[in-house]
Every structure is written in C-alpha cells, then in structure tokens.
Design an enzyme around this catalytic site. Structure first.
Site, PDB file in Angstrom:
ATOM      1  N   GLY A  62     -11.058 -46.783  61.186  1.00 45.15           N
ATOM      2  CA  GLY A  62     -10.403 -45.487  61.423  1.00 45.15           C
ATOM      3  C   GLY A  62     -10.018 -45.308  62.880  1.00 45.15           C
ATOM      4  O   GLY A  62      -8.909 -45.656  63.307  1.00 45.15           O
ATOM      5  N   GLN A 134     -19.540 -42.467  54.922  1.00 43.63           N
ATOM      6  CA  GLN A 134     -20.828 -43.169  55.036  1.00 43.63           C
ATOM      7  C   GLN A 134     -21.759 -42.763  53.894  1.00 43.63           C
ATOM      8  O   GLN A 134     -22.438 -43.592  53.299  1.00 43.63           O
ATOM      9  CB  GLN A 134     -21.495 -42.832  56.377  1.00 43.63           C
ATOM     10  CG  GLN A 134     -20.772 -43.445  57.568  1.00 43.63           C
ATOM     11  CD  GLN A 134     -21.415 -43.071  58.892  1.00 43.63           C
ATOM     12  OE1 GLN A 134     -22.549 -42.621  58.952  1.00 43.63           O
ATOM     13  NE2 GLN A 134     -20.679 -43.269  59.967  1.00 43.63           N
ATOM     14  N   HIS A 155     -22.854 -42.372  65.691  1.00 45.02           N
ATOM     15  CA  HIS A 155     -23.156 -40.948  65.628  1.00 45.02           C
ATOM     16  C   HIS A 155     -24.495 -40.836  64.912  1.00 45.02           C
ATOM     17  O   HIS A 155     -24.744 -41.572  63.950  1.00 45.02           O
ATOM     18  CB  HIS A 155     -22.042 -40.255  64.823  1.00 45.02           C
ATOM     19  CG  HIS A 155     -22.063 -38.764  64.886  1.00 45.02           C
ATOM     20  ND1 HIS A 155     -22.866 -38.042  65.729  1.00 45.02           N
ATOM     21  CD2 HIS A 155     -21.349 -37.835  64.189  1.00 45.02           C
ATOM     22  CE1 HIS A 155     -22.637 -36.752  65.561  1.00 45.02           C
ATOM     23  NE2 HIS A 155     -21.730 -36.598  64.620  1.00 45.02           N
TER      24      HIS A 155
HETATM   25  N1  LIG Z   1     -13.344 -40.442  66.381  1.00 42.79           N
HETATM   26  C1  LIG Z   1     -13.959 -40.704  67.501  1.00 42.79           C
HETATM   27  O1  LIG Z   1     -13.337 -40.856  68.540  1.00 42.79           O
HETATM   28  C2  LIG Z   1     -15.459 -40.856  67.530  1.00 42.79           C
HETATM   29  C3  LIG Z   1     -16.124 -40.771  68.764  1.00 42.79           C
HETATM   30  C4  LIG Z   1     -17.487 -41.040  68.812  1.00 42.79           C
HETATM   31  C5  LIG Z   1     -18.156 -41.327  67.623  1.00 42.79           C
HETATM   32  N2  LIG Z   1     -17.488 -41.346  66.422  1.00 42.79           N
HETATM   33  C6  LIG Z   1     -18.235 -41.702  65.208  1.00 42.79           C
HETATM   34  O2  LIG Z   1     -17.767 -42.971  64.772  1.00 42.79           O
HETATM   35  C7  LIG Z   1     -17.860 -43.056  63.339  1.00 42.79           C
HETATM   36  C8  LIG Z   1     -16.488 -43.384  62.788  1.00 42.79           C
HETATM   37  O3  LIG Z   1     -15.624 -42.295  63.069  1.00 42.79           O
HETATM   38  P1  LIG Z   1     -14.048 -42.475  63.145  1.00 42.79           P
HETATM   39  O4  LIG Z   1     -13.507 -41.199  63.711  1.00 42.79           O
HETATM   40  O5  LIG Z   1     -13.722 -43.766  63.751  1.00 42.79           O
HETATM   41  O6  LIG Z   1     -13.731 -42.623  61.614  1.00 42.79           O
HETATM   42  P2  LIG Z   1     -12.802 -41.761  60.682  1.00 42.79           P
HETATM   43  O7  LIG Z   1     -11.429 -41.847  61.202  1.00 42.79           O
HETATM   44  O8  LIG Z   1     -13.415 -40.421  60.450  1.00 42.79           O
HETATM   45  O9  LIG Z   1     -13.021 -42.604  59.343  1.00 42.79           O
HETATM   46  C9  LIG Z   1     -12.083 -43.377  58.878  1.00 42.79           C
HETATM   47  C10 LIG Z   1     -12.657 -44.609  58.206  1.00 42.79           C
HETATM   48  O10 LIG Z   1     -13.547 -44.249  57.132  1.00 42.79           O
HETATM   49  C11 LIG Z   1     -13.001 -44.801  55.921  1.00 42.79           C
HETATM   50  N3  LIG Z   1     -13.407 -43.973  54.800  1.00 42.79           N
HETATM   51  C12 LIG Z   1     -13.427 -42.622  54.738  1.00 42.79           C
HETATM   52  N4  LIG Z   1     -13.934 -42.216  53.545  1.00 42.79           N
HETATM   53  C13 LIG Z   1     -14.233 -43.340  52.859  1.00 42.79           C
HETATM   54  C14 LIG Z   1     -14.798 -43.592  51.578  1.00 42.79           C
HETATM   55  N5  LIG Z   1     -15.159 -42.586  50.775  1.00 42.79           N
HETATM   56  N6  LIG Z   1     -14.964 -44.883  51.192  1.00 42.79           N
HETATM   57  C15 LIG Z   1     -14.607 -45.909  52.008  1.00 42.79           C
HETATM   58  N7  LIG Z   1     -14.069 -45.730  53.223  1.00 42.79           N
HETATM   59  C16 LIG Z   1     -13.886 -44.463  53.651  1.00 42.79           C
HETATM   60  C17 LIG Z   1     -11.516 -44.826  56.183  1.00 42.79           C
HETATM   61  O11 LIG Z   1     -10.851 -45.668  55.294  1.00 42.79           O
HETATM   62  P3  LIG Z   1      -9.503 -45.077  54.596  1.00 42.79           P
HETATM   63  O12 LIG Z   1      -8.535 -44.874  55.708  1.00 42.79           O
HETATM   64  O13 LIG Z   1      -9.157 -46.122  53.629  1.00 42.79           O
HETATM   65  O14 LIG Z   1      -9.916 -43.757  53.980  1.00 42.79           O
HETATM   66  C18 LIG Z   1     -11.517 -45.356  57.624  1.00 42.79           C
HETATM   67  O15 LIG Z   1     -11.832 -46.724  57.659  1.00 42.79           O
HETATM   68  C19 LIG Z   1     -18.369 -41.696  62.861  1.00 42.79           C
HETATM   69  O16 LIG Z   1     -19.761 -41.778  62.715  1.00 42.79           O
HETATM   70  C20 LIG Z   1     -18.020 -40.776  64.027  1.00 42.79           C
HETATM   71  O17 LIG Z   1     -18.850 -39.647  64.068  1.00 42.79           O
HETATM   72  C21 LIG Z   1     -16.151 -41.126  66.363  1.00 42.79           C
END
Ligand SMILES: NC(=O)c1ccc[n+]([C@@H]2O[C@H](COP(=O)([O-])OP(=O)(O)OC[C@H]3O[C@@H](n4cnc5c(N)ncnc54)[C@H](OP(=O)(O)O)[C@@H]3O)[C@@H](O)[C@H]2O)c1
Length: 510
Positions: A62, A134, A155
């Site tokens: 993501g 997750q 996280h």
């Molecule tokens: N965003 C940030 O900058 C940031 C900063 C610090 C920490 N974090 C942490 O990093 C982690 C990832 O966050 P993110 O923002 O990178 O991710 P995200 O954009 O919220 O999640 C997207 C990912 O999750 C997959 N996904 C969502 N629902 C799903 C399901 N039911 N089954 C299978 N795959 C699924 C998506 O695949 P599809 O596209 O196919 O749905 C994609 O690979 C989280 O714990 C977040 O709290 C994020």
C-alpha cells in the site's frame, strides 16, 4: 515505565515489557535522557549480518510496503513481496517485482520466508496490510508462521489490541515493531536523498533471543537514521490519541470554534478563515517548527502577549478533560472497537466520503479553498503575528499542544514520543499538507482509522474550545507564572533535540 492503571490496559493483560537496548547514544530531551540508536551504534553492515540469512517478506504494497521494500532491496537485503492481485499488485509489477521470483500471493510469500530451503533460516514477515486488512487476513496466515520466524509491524495497533483484532501470534515467533515517523512517501524520498527517516522501535515478544537485534537491524535496513525506543502500547496509544487530538481532530475543532466566534462578531467568511486556519498553517506552524512555542512567544510584540496568554490558558484548560477522556478510551480499547465496527460496514467508505464532502462544502471549507486559490496572487497573511486575533490563535494552538504533551508525559510516554506525536508531525507533515490541500484532503489521505477517529472527536473539541474564544478575543491575561510555564517547559526544550535529529540534518552512509 509507570502506568496509572486504566481498566483493561493491555499492559495489565500480560504484554511483555521491551528488552533494554544494549546499545544507543544518550540524548537530552528537556532534561530527560533517552537512549537513541544511531547509525554509528548499529551500522548497516551489522544489519546485513543479522538479516543476511533470512528472506524478508513484505506483505502489503500500500503505502509503507513499497517504501520499505524498495529501500530494503536497494540496501541489498533478500526481500520478496506478498500482495493479492488487483491494482496494488500492478503497482508492484511496475516497481520491478517479478511474479514467481520476488512477487507472490500473500500465503506463498509467507511460506517462502518462514519455511525456507536450507541454508536460509526462518525469516521475517513485514505485516504491512491496512489495520483492518491485518485483522481480516490473520486467520489465513497464522498457521504459516513457523518457529523462529519474526512478525514485524509498523504500528502497534494489531498486536496491542489483539482482543479486538484476534492477532495472537504463536509463542515461538518474535514480534517486533519499527514505526517510521512519517508517511511512506517520506520513507522513500529521504532514503533516495541520502537522509534517514526517524522511527520508533519495540519488541513485543522475544522467542528467539534475537528479537532486539532483528528489530534494530530492520530499522536500519528500511532506511532509518535514528531509532527511538518505545513499546507497542505506547506507540499505538500516542498515535491514536495524537491523530484524534492535535494532529487532525482537535485542531479542526479549534479552527471551527474560532471561526464560528469570529463570524458571530461579524467578520466575513474570508476574514474568519484568515485568522484561523490560514494564519495557523501559513505562519504559526512554521514559526513553531523552526523555533518552538517558546521561540514564538519571545518574538511576539509585547502588546500581543496578553492575548496570546488568553488563548493559551483557555484552550489548555478547556481541552484537558477531553484529552483525558480520549486517551482513556484509546487505552481501554473502546475507541478501537468502535472504529473497527464502523469501518467494517460495507458502506464505510461512502460514509467517510460523505462526511469529508460536508467539510469541503461548508462555508468554512469553501472560504478556505477560496483563500488557498488566491495565494497565487501574493501572500494572504503576514509572516509574523501582528494582531490580537492571530495572537489568540497562536496561544490556543500552543495550548492544545501543551495539554496533549503533558498528558502523554503523565501517562509515561517518553519526551521524544510525546513531542513527535504532538508538535513534530503537526508542524513538519500534517499542517503543511492542510496548508497546501485543505483539511478534507488531509483527512482523506490518512488511514481510515485516523479519519473515523478525527471526524468523531473534532466536535467534542470544538464545543469546549469555541466558548473559550468568546472571552479570549477580548480578554488580556497578564501572568508571569504562565509565561514561565511556557519558557521553562520540558516540551520546548525536548523540541530542540528533536529538531537537531531531523532527517534534513542527516547524511546516511550506505
Ligand atoms: N501510511 C503510512 O504512511 C504509515 C506510516 C506509519 C505506519 N503505517 C502503518 O503501516 C501499516 C501499513 O499501512 P499502509 O498505509 O502502508 O497500508 P494501507 O495503504 O492502509 O494498506 C494497503 C494494503 O493493505 C492491503 N489490504 C487491505 N485490506 C486487505 C484485505 N482485506 N486483504 C488483503 N489485503 C488487504 C492492500 O491491498 P489492496 O490494495 O489489494 O486492497 C494494500 O496492500 C499499517 O499498520 C499502518 O498503520 C503507515
């Protein structure tokens, strides 16, 4: 670390205290010494030795997934991607991951990492699906995690709130955390520019005796410059409170409240926006980011100081009880249960979008958009604070920062974490984005957990803060003790060290 027992606190349900790091460099955060792991303490070469015999499976492509996996790949680690098919999978293809070689289904990637052929050892799963994803995928992957593997999060959410998410990892695996202090895009951009992102780290479960070295190695391998110690619980409690508070929810409540009072005083929508969100993001936030709240106060014309103090005292006193309630609901899991329930509804996305469209379409939202568009004709507000409305706003913004920071410290969070989740992220990331794109855009580009929470809490903050502005715009507060409180506060002294450790000041050796 002390915690004043909130019923249901996960720390009282058997969560492990982190190991003390054997390494690190002491930095002074406002009189409190914290051990920060630097690149000198844990060089990349050491990280390669720790993780060199493992395959790292980054699950989820993501926002964090691409940034962390590409940095790992560029740093020479053995990394593969697990991603379900669809648009996100195509993005992984575009980034050069090869199906069957380095790009797999989620299950296949996990098997290849945790059940490898000799001489590789059970590796690491970087669980970077969305928080809801997750929870959803956990039943499919739990049994694929073999003894000696590690489960990595960015996280504390899924593991801390395992009663709600069901994420109960087997005892024979390590559970570790590295949470970059910034958006995924910054993780990659800083790396490409030769700078390090700052991250916090924690060990949740040490099955192999190697959990800490794995954590630090991964932290450096994904491109961190400095690693700050935390716990899973502290990371998620401060994160969820911060986004509902100063970073997104409380600040919008503050702006709305002030805007409403200014409109009742016959200011036009244009002028009311100038003295609330526009002055905050164009001027106040920049000054705080550069010099701290104490620096802002020092530069304020003397005749405006009493208005500043009025705004500060009112916002600090009025928001305190809401912050306490918020933190309590986060720490007991009440907030998470509610958000997971709301965001699991089939129409959750439409609901969020509708509420964000209401913000954009409101009189306040339209006036703010109008002003942003006019900026191309020249600056809309002064670079310095020059009138009483803006002095009140500066005081009020700093007031909610003090309220949140003080609460974090009372709950045992370290100064670096309390400052990061209150001031640093606000002035370096979120407020500049509101400045460029508006509050509704900013909400829409945060996690759905953050969006739901901020939308639910901003009304509570607005209703207490709004009443305070009625008096603060008229009242002159003269108080030496309040002045001393700001000038001597740990928060702004801690901020000096946080500023010193910013990515801009780093050069990483690869
Ligand atoms: N965003 C940030 O900058 C940031 C900063 C610090 C920490 N974090 C942490 O990093 C982690 C990832 O966050 P993110 O923002 O990178 O991710 P995200 O954009 O919220 O999640 C997207 C990912 O999750 C997959 N996904 C969502 N629902 C799903 C399901 N039911 N089954 C299978 N795959 C699924 C998506 O695949 P599809 O596209 O196919 O749905 C994609 O690979 C989280 O714990 C977040 O709290 C994020």
């Amino acid at each position: 670390m002390s915690f004043r027992g909130i019923e249901g606190d996960p720390r009282q349900r058997g969560a492990q205290e982190p190991q003390r790091p054997q390494i690190g460099t002491e930095f002074d955060f406002g009189g409190v010494k914290e051990s920060v792991v630097t690149r000198d303490d844990f060089p990349l070469e050491q990280a390669r030795q720790v993780l060199g015999k493992e395959t790292i499976a980054v699950v989820g492509y993501g926002v964090q997934g691409p940034a962390q996996s590409l940095n790992l790949r560029d740093n020479g680690f053995n990394v593969i991607i697990g991603q379900r098919e669809g648009r996100t999978y195509d993005k992984a293809l575009e980034d050069g991951w090869i199906p069957g070689v380095s790009l797999f289904s989620i299950e296949e990637a996990i098997k290849r990492s945790t059940q490898p052929e000799r001489p590789l050892k059970p590796g690491q799963i970087q669980y970077l699906l969305s928080d809801a994803g997750q929870k959803d995928q956990w039943p499919n992957i739990r049994d694929l995690l073999s003894s000696g593997a590690s489960l990595y999060f960015s996280h504390g959410f899924g593991f801390t709130f395992r009663e709600q998410t069901g994420i109960n990892p087997p005892e024979e695996i390590d559970v570790i955390l590295v949470a970059p202090k910034g958006a995924g895009r910054s993780v990659r951009e800083h790396f490409q520019a030769g700078r390090g992102i700052n991250s916090s780290y924690a060990v949740g479960q040490d099955a192999t005796g190697r959990a800490l070295e794995r954590t630090l190695a991964t932290g450096m391998a994904i491109g961190s410059g400095f690693l700050f110690e935390t716990t899973f619980e502290d990371e998620v409690f401060s994160d969820l409170t911060g986004e509902r508070g100063v970073l997104l929810g409380a600040v919008y409540g503050l702006w709305q409240g002030a805007y409403n009072v200014l409109r009742q005083n016959n200011l036009s929508p244009h002028d009311a926006v100038l003295h609330t969100v526009e002055i905050s993001t164009q001027t106040i936030s920049k000054i705080i980011g550069e010099k701290g709240g104490d620096g802002l106060l020092k530069d304020l014309p003397p005749n405006l100081v009493p208005y500043f103090l009025g705004g500060l005292r009112s916002a600090f006193e009025r928001s305190r009880s809401v912050f306490e309630d918020l933190y309590g609901k986060v720490a007991t899991g009440v907030e998470v249960t509610r958000v997971l329930e709301a965001n699991s509804k089939p129409d959750y996305r439409e609901t969020l979008n509708r509420e964000l469209a209401e913000i954009a379409g409101s009189e306040f939202g339209r006036a703010a958009t109008n002003i942003r568009e006019r900026r191309k004709d020249g600056p809309t507000v002064a670079e310095k604070i020059e009138n009483r409305f803006d002095a009140v706003m500066a005081g009020a913004l700093i007031g909610i920062m003090h309220a949140q920071y003080d609460l974090f410290r009372e709950k045992g969070h370290k100064p670096s974490e309390a400052f990061n989740e209150t001031v640093e992220e606000a002035t370096q990331s979120l407020y500049p984005l509101v400045d460029r794109n508006g509050i509704d855009w900013m909400y829409a580009n945060c996690s759905t957990t953050a969006q739901r929470g901020a939308l639910d809490w901003n009304g509570r903050f607005r209703s207490v803060l709004e009443r305070g502005f009625v008096d603060a715009y008229q009242e002159r507060v003269v108080s030496q003790s309040l002045l001393d409180y700001i000038m001597d506060s740990e928060m702004w002294k801690a901020g000096e060290t946080v500023r010193y450790l910013r990515p801009e000041n780093q050069r990483l050796v690869r």
